[in-house]
Design an enzyme around this catalytic site. Structure first.
Site, short mmCIF file in Angstrom:
data_model
loop_
_atom_site.label_atom_id
_atom_site.label_comp_id
_atom_site.label_asym_id
_atom_site.label_seq_id
_atom_site.Cartn_x
_atom_site.Cartn_y
_atom_site.Cartn_z
N ARG A 1 37.40 45.23 41.51
CA ARG A 1 37.02 45.31 42.92
C ARG A 1 38.02 44.57 43.81
NH1 ARG A 1 32.64 42.64 46.40
NH2 ARG A 1 32.22 44.23 47.99
N HIS B 1 40.02 46.17 47.02
CA HIS B 1 39.98 45.57 48.35
C HIS B 1 41.36 45.08 48.79
CE1 HIS B 1 35.35 44.81 48.69
NE2 HIS B 1 35.64 46.01 48.27
N ASP B 2 42.22 44.72 47.85
CA ASP B 2 43.59 44.37 48.21
C ASP B 2 44.33 45.61 48.71
OD1 ASP B 2 45.91 42.86 48.52
OD2 ASP B 2 46.61 43.30 46.48
N SER C 1 47.34 40.37 49.49
CA SER C 1 46.84 39.69 50.70
C SER C 1 45.44 39.12 50.49
CB SER C 1 46.89 40.62 51.91
OG SER C 1 46.18 41.81 51.65
N ASN D 1 34.10 40.88 51.67
CA ASN D 1 34.53 39.95 50.61
C ASN D 1 33.73 38.66 50.53
OD1 ASN D 1 36.65 41.70 49.86
ND2 ASN D 1 38.02 40.81 51.40
N HIS E 1 32.09 52.04 39.65
CA HIS E 1 30.74 51.45 39.65
C HIS E 1 30.00 51.71 38.33
CE1 HIS E 1 30.58 51.10 44.36
NE2 HIS E 1 31.49 50.32 43.80
N THR E 2 30.70 52.19 37.33
CA THR E 2 30.16 52.23 35.97
C THR E 2 30.14 50.82 35.35
OG1 THR E 2 30.38 53.22 33.78
CG2 THR E 2 32.42 52.73 34.90
N ASP F 1 32.17 53.63 30.88
CA ASP F 1 31.89 54.99 30.39
C ASP F 1 31.60 55.89 31.61
OD1 ASP F 1 29.42 54.18 31.31
OD2 ASP F 1 28.56 53.93 29.31
#
Ligand code: HEM
Ligand SMILES: *[C@@H]1O[C@H](CO)[C@@H](O)[C@H](O)[C@H]1NC(C)=O
Ligand SMILES: *[C@@H]1O[C@H](CO)[C@@H](O)[C@H](O)[C@H]1NC(C)=O
Length: 318
Positions: free
Chosen positions: A61, A65-66, A75, A93, A192-193, A245
């Protein structure tokens, strides 16, 4: 004289290359300057994941977001100071981005072998890849040669990273703004697995939305009251949150996407609906396309050549 001119032309070309702002990332960028890099990152990630499997998700994540804020330039790793406001305290964040200590440990280990050579942006790209692999996901060669930003943008972090209540149109636009397609959005959301999310980000979905499996909503309400418990955690993948998965897609088809933004991919019409079905049936296709999309994500606006710097400490501008 001719030799002199030749030398001059050669030197000019060399300096042009060195100053070039659009130098390409390449897989073997550190092959001679830091041959142990990939082993160091891998070994540090192995021990971090042994301590806590979720850290692989958290670092993935961080990388997303970087890259979504002024490109993959490290950053997000910069700490706020009295005179500097960075991205860590931006809405997407603050109190949720995690894994910074692991990046620090990798950086320390890398510096011990290859002083002042490897950027924090490249370390984050490699660590994200390794976390996915170590949790059962695909692997790939990471294009390298990114340099570290001397600046960060809290306002861009607030406006350019999608939020959990985004609808499909918003998600599509925010990804398109980064050169990513609806297919890229659909496959990258498969991240999001793995990982966890706070109650405050899915409360409205489990109490107010109708395109949700009733038993699933009841189960999630047990640890996410209608008020309070904002930071209580639930897994983003209902069955296997520490295994990379394709179950995320099975969840979407069963109306068990936990974030509004997850279920938005399988609610209505569009090519993403059939892609969700494909990935739910075909793990190999999901992992192959995910790896390709990660490479695409990792190429968003890097600093290269003589732009930016190689930070000594990932938290601070040199
Ligand atoms: C499509 C739009 C997306 C939205 C709206 C979104 C939103 C979120 C939210 C709200 C969380 C929970 C944060 C928390 O509670 O602390 C989360 C977690 C996570 N996101 Fe996303 N995300 C998106 C796309 C992505 C992408 C593209 C990736 C990576 C390629 C990614 C990787 C992750 C991971 C691995 C976690 C779990 C982190 C952990 O357990 O620490 N997300 N996301
Ligand atoms: C690392 O390199 C910098 C110069 O690039 C030098 O000042 C510093 O002393 C070096 N540190 C170590 C531990 O070798
Ligand atoms: C459900 O929706 C209403 C109306 O938008 C809102 O006021 C309320 O806070 C929501 N409930 C929860 C638990 O989020």
């Amino acid at each position: 004289m001719a030799t002199f001119i030749k030398l001059f032309v050669t030197l000019s070309i060399i300096s042009l290359l060195a100053c070039s702002t659009n130098a390409q990332l390449i897989n073997n960028f550190y092959a001679t300057t830091c041959p142990s890099l990939q082993t160091i990152v891998r070994n540090t990630m192995i021990s971090a994941i042994k301590t806590e499997a979720r850290i692989g998700a958290s670092i993935l994540r961080l990388f997303f977001h970087d890259c979504f804020v002024n490109g993959c330039d490290g950053s997000i790793l910069l700490d706020d100071t009295a005179t500097f406001t960075g991205e860590k305290s931006a809405g997407p964040n603050i109190n949720s981005a995690r894994g910074f200590e692991v990046i620090d440990t990798i950086k320390t280990n890398v510096e011990a072998s290859c002083n002042a050579t490897v950027s924090c942006a490249d370390i984050l790209a490699l660590a994200a890849r390794d976390g996915i692999f170590l949790l059962g996901g695909p692997t790939w060669m990471v294009p390298l040669g990114r340099r570290d930003a001397r600046t960060a943008s809290q306002s861009a972090a607030n406006s350019q990273i999608p939020g959990p209540s985004s609808d499909l149109a918003t998600l599509t636009t925010m990804f398109r703004n980064k050169g990513l397609t609806l297919n890229d959005l659909t496959v990258l959301s498969g991240a999001h697995t793995i990982g966890q999310t706070e109650c405050q980000f899915f409360r409205n979905r489990i109490y107010n939305e109708t395109n949700i499996d009733t038993n699933f909503a009841t189960l999630r309400k047990s640890n996410c009251p209608s008020s309070g418990g904002d930071t209580n955690l639930a897994p983003l993948d209902s069955v296997t949150p520490t295994t990379f998965d394709n179950n995320y897609y099975n969840d979407l088809i069963a109306n068990k996407g936990l974030l509004h933004s997850d279920q938005a991919l399988f609610n209505g019409v569009g090519s993403q609906v059939s892609l969700v079905r494909t990935y739910s049936r075909n793990t190999v296709a999901f992992k192959r396309d995910f790896a390709a999309a990660m490479i695409k994500l990792s190429r968003i606006s890097p600093l290269t050549g003589t732009n930016g710097e190689i930070r000594k400490n990932c938290r601070l501008v040199n």
